[in-house]
Design an enzyme around this catalytic site. Sequence first.
Site, short mmCIF file in Angstrom:
data_model
loop_
_atom_site.label_atom_id
_atom_site.label_comp_id
_atom_site.label_asym_id
_atom_site.label_seq_id
_atom_site.Cartn_x
_atom_site.Cartn_y
_atom_site.Cartn_z
N GLY A 240 0.81 -1.21 0.00
CA GLY A 240 0.00 0.00 0.00
C GLY A 240 0.84 1.26 0.00
NE ARG A 591 12.69 -6.23 23.83
CZ ARG A 591 12.33 -6.77 24.98
NH1 ARG A 591 11.45 -6.15 25.75
NH2 ARG A 591 12.86 -7.91 25.38
CB ILE A 592 14.63 -4.82 16.71
CG1 ILE A 592 15.29 -3.50 16.30
CG2 ILE A 592 14.25 -5.64 15.49
CD1 ILE A 592 14.40 -2.54 15.55
N GLY A 665 8.32 2.72 15.44
CA GLY A 665 7.98 2.26 14.09
C GLY A 665 9.21 2.17 13.21
CD GLU A 668 5.65 5.61 7.23
OE1 GLU A 668 5.07 6.38 6.44
OE2 GLU A 668 5.30 5.49 8.41
#
Length: 704
Positions: A240, A591-592, A665, A668
């Site tokens: 998207g 944190r991943i 996040g 992006e």
Amino acid sequence: MSPDPFPLGPHPHPLGAPLVRREGREKVTGTARYAAEHTPPGCAYGWPVPATVARGRITAVDTAEALALPGVCAVLTHENAPRLAAIDDPTLSVLQEDRVPHRGWYVALAVADSLEAARAAAEVVRVTYETGEHDVGLSADHPRLYEPETANGGYPGTRERGDFEGAFAAAPVTVDATYTVPPLHNHPMEPHASTARWTDGHLTVHDSSQGSTRVCEDLAALFKLDKDEVTVVSEHVGGGFGSKGTPRPQAVLAAMAARHIGRPVKVSLPRREMPAVVGHRAPTVQRVRLGARDDGVITALSHEIATHTSTVKEFVEQAAVPARIMYTSPNSRTVHRVVPLDVPSPSWMRAPGEAPGMYALESAVDELAVLLDIDPVELRMRNEPDTEPDSDRPFSSRHLVDCLREGAERFGWLPRDPRPAVRRQGDLLLGTGVAAATYPVLIVASDAEAHADADGSYRIRVNATDIGTGARTVLVQIAAAALNVPEDRIRIEIGSSDLPPAFLAGGSAGTGSWGWVVHKACTQLVARLREHHGPLPAEGLTVAADTREETAEQSPYSRHSFGATFAEVQVDTATGEIRVRRMLGVYAAGRILNSRTARSQFIGGMTMGLGMALMEGSGLDPAFGDFAECDLASYHVPACADVPLIEAYWLDEEDPHLNPMGSKGIGEIGIVGTAAAIGNAVRHATGVRLRDLPLTPDKVLRHL
């Protein structure tokens, strides 16, 4: 005695582990069904008719020839389509009036028993227009530019601190440069598609969307229904990049047609029509001015952008916003200006605002480094602020300097000869470049349910959307950590508006928002299980939770992800072709939660940034008012051969001011600094500063 089906003791902690995607087998075997692959019995097909004028009004529609074709059920126009209620998004008010605000606006929908018949009918619908003069040309001095009160995301349109003009005039070293980014298009692999049916007054739509909760709400409002009378399913979505973040016309057209003919209807948008109706990254003309001391410390910073919006609704690309948080700047001016043109409505595209804005800002910082003869990595470190410059709020965490240092070491940045056009291999000039990246932390209220079954298994229900990011897998990892059980004991349901409502997959806010409420529901379920005595009832035990209270509180911290992107390029002096030899990114993003899916997201963003830098872009035809590059034959995106080596790394960043997982996040930030890093590398390779994206061979050759 049988073992306790709910052992709540310690289990291997799954957060961060590289678990394989839960839906991976379904996707590679073709059993994962997308919106256009749902075909109810008696399903008809719709094919839209786009306007062929740039501005005007419909004076007549002749549907006789179309209706005479075999298998044609109906042709909807503004004269016979179901009437819709007015909502906040006027791009969804299709077939409601005779006005044509831009070329490509839908003016009719042909509906037939087969896709081929619908397409044939659409081609013979005759529409007559009364046309008017149109304007599709953006310029920095357009007479109708104005300063909006807010830009996209609710950011103030203009912010000023100190005395920029005075500080800039007094600065011993200055940069004053203008950068342009053309219109960009999302072009997900799966086109926008919807399959709609009405059953006893209830509307069900399978939609290619990044958030079926929002689609459900808008369809309910348009058709004057209660939300519980609408079900929108977006179980699998083939990409998207923002273009599916809000409802698009195909969902409305399918629902209208299904109501009109009394049968299910499927509408899948032709790719060539998508740029005109599903949003695009608006073009920007960006002037950046930097004033600095001889030691490189910035004393004055101005970032002013001009962009376009449509006459249908206002959308302002917030490209000047990153300049408010990046560098020391006691005297600052950041301004957005926008002009409504006769163009398709722009909308979100991966890292809206940050991607084009940081291209201009990070290019200007590189120009300042060249003027001062200071290493570009060192210059950025010298301008690291203690608090957010725009608000003076403390950062919840900010490890940009650490990203720059680790990236420089991993990339082999030093020793680097700063002189341009000195590294050569035959006809190839080689250069390296760097850029910083940032993206805000966004967390939105969501709902979820956690359920314990009597057999010892668990079920999570939340209307998250997996657009290829691995959301199913990561949410199960979060639940497993909170429940202290192996992840294979957990089932998850997502992608339907009948589930507890949740925020859409966008703004890099999905995992943080959904994960928080899943963690809360699971934590409360653990508490309930500890209090429960004896076996569970046959129906199990369910806990519902939401995060409205937590997310309503204004954080005292400035919360952002940061990163650094390094690139090495080669420039062919004979052809002007630029090739990226290697790229490397290092990110500080909390944190991943899954190292496998995270690396995929970072690399995917960097690849998209490469396309932005070297090949992506379209132009608005001044005569016809439409995008010249409207399909994947003319709008070029990177292929595997364009991406020889991309590496993504991250810091082990702990931030207690985010959410229970400590995550930011990541979808992006990978795109944000990439175009500037490549452009800066091209300047180092050639000695030529190119400021207009994309950096295509024709732009390079004239300078070599």
